[in-house]
Design an enzyme around this catalytic site. Structure first.
Site, short mmCIF file in Angstrom:
data_model
loop_
_atom_site.label_atom_id
_atom_site.label_comp_id
_atom_site.label_asym_id
_atom_site.label_seq_id
_atom_site.Cartn_x
_atom_site.Cartn_y
_atom_site.Cartn_z
N THR A 14 0.83 -1.21 0.00
CA THR A 14 0.00 0.00 0.00
C THR A 14 0.86 1.26 0.00
O THR A 14 0.67 2.17 -0.81
CB THR A 14 -0.88 0.00 1.27
OG1 THR A 14 -1.54 -1.25 1.35
CG2 THR A 14 -1.90 1.11 1.27
N GLU A 131 10.29 9.34 9.45
CA GLU A 131 9.08 10.14 9.74
C GLU A 131 7.80 9.30 9.56
O GLU A 131 6.86 9.42 10.33
CB GLU A 131 9.04 11.35 8.79
CG GLU A 131 7.87 12.28 9.01
CD GLU A 131 7.94 12.97 10.37
OE1 GLU A 131 8.81 13.81 10.55
OE2 GLU A 131 7.11 12.64 11.25
N VAL A 134 5.98 6.96 12.41
CA VAL A 134 5.14 7.43 13.52
C VAL A 134 4.06 8.36 12.98
O VAL A 134 4.35 9.39 12.37
CB VAL A 134 5.99 8.19 14.57
CG1 VAL A 134 5.09 8.70 15.70
CG2 VAL A 134 7.07 7.28 15.13
N GLY A 136 1.79 8.27 10.56
CA GLY A 136 1.51 8.43 9.12
C GLY A 136 2.01 9.73 8.55
O GLY A 136 3.20 10.01 8.52
N ILE A 138 1.69 12.80 9.56
CA ILE A 138 1.92 13.96 10.45
C ILE A 138 3.41 14.15 10.66
O ILE A 138 4.10 13.21 11.06
CB ILE A 138 1.27 13.72 11.84
CG1 ILE A 138 -0.19 13.31 11.70
CG2 ILE A 138 1.41 14.97 12.70
CD1 ILE A 138 -0.82 12.88 13.01
N GLY A 189 -7.02 -0.49 4.48
CA GLY A 189 -5.56 -0.43 4.42
C GLY A 189 -4.92 0.25 5.61
O GLY A 189 -3.76 0.64 5.57
N ASP A 203 1.57 -1.64 18.16
CA ASP A 203 1.95 -0.64 17.16
C ASP A 203 2.07 0.75 17.80
O ASP A 203 3.04 1.48 17.57
CB ASP A 203 0.89 -0.64 16.03
CG ASP A 203 1.16 0.42 14.99
OD1 ASP A 203 2.05 0.21 14.14
OD2 ASP A 203 0.49 1.47 15.03
N LYS A 207 5.52 3.21 18.38
CA LYS A 207 5.59 4.64 18.03
C LYS A 207 5.90 5.49 19.27
O LYS A 207 6.70 6.44 19.20
CB LYS A 207 4.27 5.07 17.39
CG LYS A 207 4.01 4.37 16.05
CD LYS A 207 2.57 4.54 15.60
CE LYS A 207 2.31 3.86 14.27
NZ LYS A 207 0.87 3.78 13.95
#
Ligand code: HSE
Length: 444
Positions: A14, A131, A134, A136, A138, A189, A203, A207
């Protein structure tokens, strides 16, 4: 025109397909901003022929992705394979050893091996950038490492997993059940290959451990993140929280503490926790819905900073990957001055994990109990004996003969150890049909 930054892309799932699409779509803009083009030289994935909605026929192909690190026509490797170890880690080590910069979205690998890779990259004077690992799209790592670099960060907390946030907010909006909403998150996704990583909190813990290291200058300590997921949350908890003026969100929180197990002050310790919390409806994090992530960092000069945006999905994550590539194209090539965790690995502080017993908060405790005389008295006696003060207590519904009911208690502000003692007193009680669920209430 300056020479292009030549990249090899490992993993075309993806996010990988998103990176190709983004570079193809915004190529001219990226070239103007970076001062030179970003050119994909080689790609690698498990299945060459799979339809990904992007044309990869114009790029070189490598069957063995770990070999991409040795190619002479590659300046930077983008690792989007995933997994803490295995081929992703081999590729990362090889890339740095061959003097290539590395960009990765792999939070598990950075949480487990980030210090080793950062030390290698500092020695090799190449960039290591993550980057996209963590939150997505941002730019929270850039925000902390660059924008807030002058501040001592007092506390950091936020919503770090899009899948969990999507599930909790969809359950809240629609009353649908957990499994049904999880399937939708996977179809969109957002979820990890193993959705257990999302819903069990792993997850988010990956992060949080990465952000803690950058915010506090401490060595990454993923193993010490006190982690709980959202699998035990029921529609009834969400309804109950709503009645009381709260929403439920999976919150990661980290701060430097100085209390020992007895509550005495002393050595600096690192507190890190991922747990579902009740969030007051007026709090900025209560309005973070769907797959959105949000991170709050409290700087001693900047004050409260709020980073918010899409935390998962191909476009936002690709945006973060390509931003890192633009930095590299502009000449941010790492070395000690470009330390991936903001300060060089050798100078990062080792901090013991902070115990949580002395931490004060209000708590929500949900009991599932037999509906018979004396049960509430037993629970409240345990609270009294442990010194826990009850703010409210609600029993929902009347069960059929022999059935269970839900009892939800909100405590007054007090040390966490009190609630733990009360629950220890109730352990093994025949009145309790399952282990109680405790959620802290986030302060305003
Ligand atoms: N599975 C992750 C999430 C994807 O849901 O947030 C982004 O890391």
């Amino acid at each position: 025109m300056a020479e292009p930054l030549r990249i090899a892309l490992a993993g075309i799932g993806t996010v990988g397909a998103g990176v190709i699409r983004l570079i193809e779509t915004n190529g001219a803009l990226i070239t103007r901003r970076a001062g030179r083009p970003i050119a994909i030289t080689a790609v690698s994935a498990r299945d060459r022929g799979k339809d990904r909605g992007v044309d990869i026929s114009g790029y070189g192909w490598e069957d063995d992705m770990t070999a991409m690190a040795a190619r002479g026509d590659v300046d930077a490797v983008v690792e989007l394979v995933g997994g803490a170890d295995g081929p992703a880690l081999t590729l990362a080590r090889n890339a740095i050893a061959h003097g290539k910069s590395l960009v990765t979205a792999n939070k598990a690998m950075i949480a487990h091996h980030g210090l080793e890779l950062a030390a290698l990259s500092e020695q090799a004077r190449v960039a290591l950038k993550f980057e996209a690992a963590v939150a997505g799209g941002i730019p929270v790592i850039k925000g902390l490492r660059e924008g807030a670099a002058a501040n001592r960060i007092e506390r950091l907390y936020g919503i770090l997993n899009g899948t969990c946030n999507f599930i909790l907010s969809a359950m809240e909006d629609t009353g649908r059940d957990f499994a049904d909403v999880l399937a939708e998150a996977q179809a969109r996704g957002y979820a990890e290959a193993d959705p257990g990583f999302d819903i069990e909190g792993t997850d988010a813990a990956h992060k949080l451990a990465i952000l803690s290291a950058i915010a506090f200058g401490t060595r990454i300590d993923f193993a010490s993140v006190d982690t709980a997921g959202i699998t035990r949350i029921q529609a009834a908890d969400i309804a109950q929280a709503g009645t009381l003026g709260y929403v439920i969100r999976l919150i990661g929180i980290a701060e430097v503490d100085s209390f020992d197990e007895n509550g005495a002050g002393g050595t600096r310790r690192l507190f890190q926790r991922v747990q579902p919390h009740l969030v007051p409806c007026g709090h900025p994090l209560a309005h973070v819905d769907g797959a959105t992530n949000a991170v709050v960092a409290e700087g001693n000069f900047a004050g409260r900073l709020l980073f918010q945006g899409a935390g998962a999905g191909d476009g936002p994550t690709a945006s973060a990957v390509v931003a890192d590539l633009i930095d590299i194209a502009r000449g941010d090539l790492g070395g000690e001055a470009g330390a991936p965790f903001s300060i060089p690995v050798a100078e990062m502080e080792t901090m013991a994990p902070a115990p949580s017993g002395h931490r004060r908060s209000r708590a929500y405790i949900r009991f599932t109990v037999a509906d018979r005389p004396g049960v509430l008295a037993e629970i409240t006696a345990a609270m009294r004996d442990a010194g826990v003060s009850i703010e409210s207590l609600i029993q929902r519904g009347r069960a059929e003969e022999g059935g269970d009911v839900m009892v939800a208690i909100v405590t007054h502000d007090g040390p966490e150890v009190g609630v733990r003692r009360a629950l220890a007193l109730l352990e093994g009680s025949a009145s309790l049909s399952e282990a109680p669920l405790v959620m802290q209430i986030l302060g305003e």
